[in-house]
Scaffold this motif. Sequence first.
Motif, PDB file in Angstrom:
ATOM      1  N   ALA A 209       0.815  -1.219   0.000  1.00  0.00           N
ATOM      2  CA  ALA A 209       0.000   0.000   0.000  1.00  0.00           C
ATOM      3  C   ALA A 209       0.848   1.269   0.000  1.00  0.00           C
ATOM      4  O   ALA A 209       0.377   2.333  -0.416  1.00  0.00           O
ATOM      5  N   SER A 210       2.086   1.175   0.468  1.00  0.00           N
ATOM      6  CA  SER A 210       2.910   2.390   0.600  1.00  0.00           C
ATOM      7  C   SER A 210       4.288   2.234  -0.023  1.00  0.00           C
ATOM      8  O   SER A 210       5.183   3.033   0.246  1.00  0.00           O
ATOM      9  N   TRP A 211       4.479   1.209  -0.872  1.00  0.00           N
ATOM     10  CA  TRP A 211       5.823   0.901  -1.351  1.00  0.00           C
ATOM     11  C   TRP A 211       6.464   2.026  -2.146  1.00  0.00           C
ATOM     12  O   TRP A 211       7.689   2.220  -2.091  1.00  0.00           O
ATOM     13  N   GLN A 212       5.681   2.792  -2.887  1.00  0.00           N
ATOM     14  CA  GLN A 212       6.276   3.842  -3.717  1.00  0.00           C
ATOM     15  C   GLN A 212       6.956   4.915  -2.861  1.00  0.00           C
ATOM     16  O   GLN A 212       8.105   5.285  -3.110  1.00  0.00           O
ATOM     17  N   ASP A 213       6.265   5.410  -1.850  1.00  0.00           N
ATOM     18  CA  ASP A 213       6.871   6.410  -0.968  1.00  0.00           C
ATOM     19  C   ASP A 213       8.013   5.807  -0.149  1.00  0.00           C
ATOM     20  O   ASP A 213       9.058   6.440   0.047  1.00  0.00           O
ATOM     21  N   ASP A 214       7.813   4.569   0.321  1.00  0.00           N
ATOM     22  CA  ASP A 214       8.853   3.931   1.125  1.00  0.00           C
ATOM     23  C   ASP A 214      10.106   3.645   0.296  1.00  0.00           C
ATOM     24  O   ASP A 214      11.228   3.741   0.798  1.00  0.00           O
ATOM     25  N   LEU A 215       9.909   3.315  -0.977  1.00  0.00           N
ATOM     26  CA  LEU A 215      11.056   3.036  -1.831  1.00  0.00           C
ATOM     27  C   LEU A 215      11.877   4.300  -2.072  1.00  0.00           C
ATOM     28  O   LEU A 215      13.116   4.258  -2.048  1.00  0.00           O
ATOM     29  N   VAL A 216      11.202   5.419  -2.283  1.00  0.00           N
ATOM     30  CA  VAL A 216      11.909   6.693  -2.461  1.00  0.00           C
ATOM     31  C   VAL A 216      12.705   7.015  -1.205  1.00  0.00           C
ATOM     32  O   VAL A 216      13.883   7.419  -1.276  1.00  0.00           O
ATOM     33  N   TRP A 217      12.080   6.838  -0.037  1.00  0.00           N
ATOM     34  CA  TRP A 217      12.778   7.107   1.231  1.00  0.00           C
ATOM     35  C   TRP A 217      13.978   6.185   1.401  1.00  0.00           C
ATOM     36  O   TRP A 217      15.070   6.629   1.753  1.00  0.00           O
ATOM     37  N   LEU A 218      13.778   4.895   1.131  1.00  0.00           N
ATOM     38  CA  LEU A 218      14.843   3.914   1.332  1.00  0.00           C
ATOM     39  C   LEU A 218      16.020   4.172   0.408  1.00  0.00           C
ATOM     40  O   LEU A 218      17.189   4.093   0.827  1.00  0.00           O
ATOM     41  N   ASN A 219      15.732   4.522  -0.838  1.00  0.00           N
ATOM     42  CA  ASN A 219      16.817   4.750  -1.802  1.00  0.00           C
ATOM     43  C   ASN A 219      17.704   5.926  -1.422  1.00  0.00           C
ATOM     44  O   ASN A 219      18.887   5.959  -1.780  1.00  0.00           O
ATOM     45  N   THR A 220      17.149   6.895  -0.707  1.00  0.00           N
ATOM     46  CA  THR A 220      17.978   8.038  -0.281  1.00  0.00           C
ATOM     47  C   THR A 220      18.950   7.651   0.823  1.00  0.00           C
ATOM     48  O   THR A 220      19.881   8.406   1.107  1.00  0.00           O
ATOM     49  N   HIS A 221      18.737   6.487   1.438  1.00  0.00           N
ATOM     50  CA  HIS A 221      19.619   6.027   2.510  1.00  0.00           C
ATOM     51  C   HIS A 221      20.537   4.889   2.072  1.00  0.00           C
ATOM     52  O   HIS A 221      21.261   4.316   2.883  1.00  0.00           O
ATOM     53  N   ILE A 222      20.498   4.571   0.784  1.00  0.00           N
ATOM     54  CA  ILE A 222      21.341   3.508   0.239  1.00  0.00           C
ATOM     55  C   ILE A 222      22.637   4.119  -0.295  1.00  0.00           C
ATOM     56  O   ILE A 222      22.598   5.123  -1.016  1.00  0.00           O
ATOM     57  N   PRO A 223      23.793   3.553   0.024  1.00  0.00           N
ATOM     58  CA  PRO A 223      25.062   4.088  -0.512  1.00  0.00           C
ATOM     59  C   PRO A 223      25.055   4.150  -2.036  1.00  0.00           C
ATOM     60  O   PRO A 223      24.482   3.287  -2.701  1.00  0.00           O
ATOM     61  N   GLU A 224      25.698   5.164  -2.587  1.00  0.00           N
ATOM     62  CA  GLU A 224      25.696   5.364  -4.032  1.00  0.00           C
ATOM     63  C   GLU A 224      26.386   4.234  -4.787  1.00  0.00           C
ATOM     64  O   GLU A 224      26.137   4.040  -5.974  1.00  0.00           O
TER      65      GLU A 224
END
Length: 238
Positions: A209-224
Amino acid sequence: AHIVTLGGVGTETVEEYIKKLVSTHALPHEVIRIDSQTKEQVHIPEHQHIIIGTDTAMPYINWQTTELIALLDIDKQLAIPEFQAEEVLWQTLQEILYKKNSDAQLLIQTRDPRHLVLKSLAEPDRFYRTDLNHRMTLHYPPYSYLVRYFYGHANLQEAKKIMETSVGVLKNRLTEQKKDIILSDSFDMHPHYFRGRYWFGILARLNTASWQDDLVWLNTHIPETWKIDPNPISILSP
């Protein structure tokens, strides 16, 4: 025509054995091997023949003239630690059952004839019910949105240290932000050493139900330096 399709057994070894068998019994069949190495040179004769191959051979089969289909060593496919492995085999079996003539024989070699996939051939709903139940319990799709992250380094210990440290930091941030994300521990990928690097991966299971927003948040915390693979086809392959 007699068709033998294989999964897991070395096609060259089986080709050599079948050719000896054909020669010994003076059979009229031509033996043809179709896999990733030979598919560009395939020529299917009009006369009787035996095809030995991997999944690559499927498009070359004339189902109207096929008398026998044999699947060898399917246990290797069932042993693959991927949540979609059983589904892939199931779909292959269903395709064969749909395309083959009603009088054509299907032989399956296995050490576990009571495996869910095989038991379900006479009761298809059983496979879907059971597999979906397992996926729901383990938070796999379609009950979650799956994302794979992986990282490789030329030095094994450095790759492992960076991955494990980063996963620890990510889990702490998830707890602090109370995110509805399930993050796995790091795992070795297969092949572990590939293209000059040692590879490690993690899985993130996100709420549908919330994967799109959660994915954006998670990707900002993933090392480049990490690779991101949403809705992955494979879990283990880098």
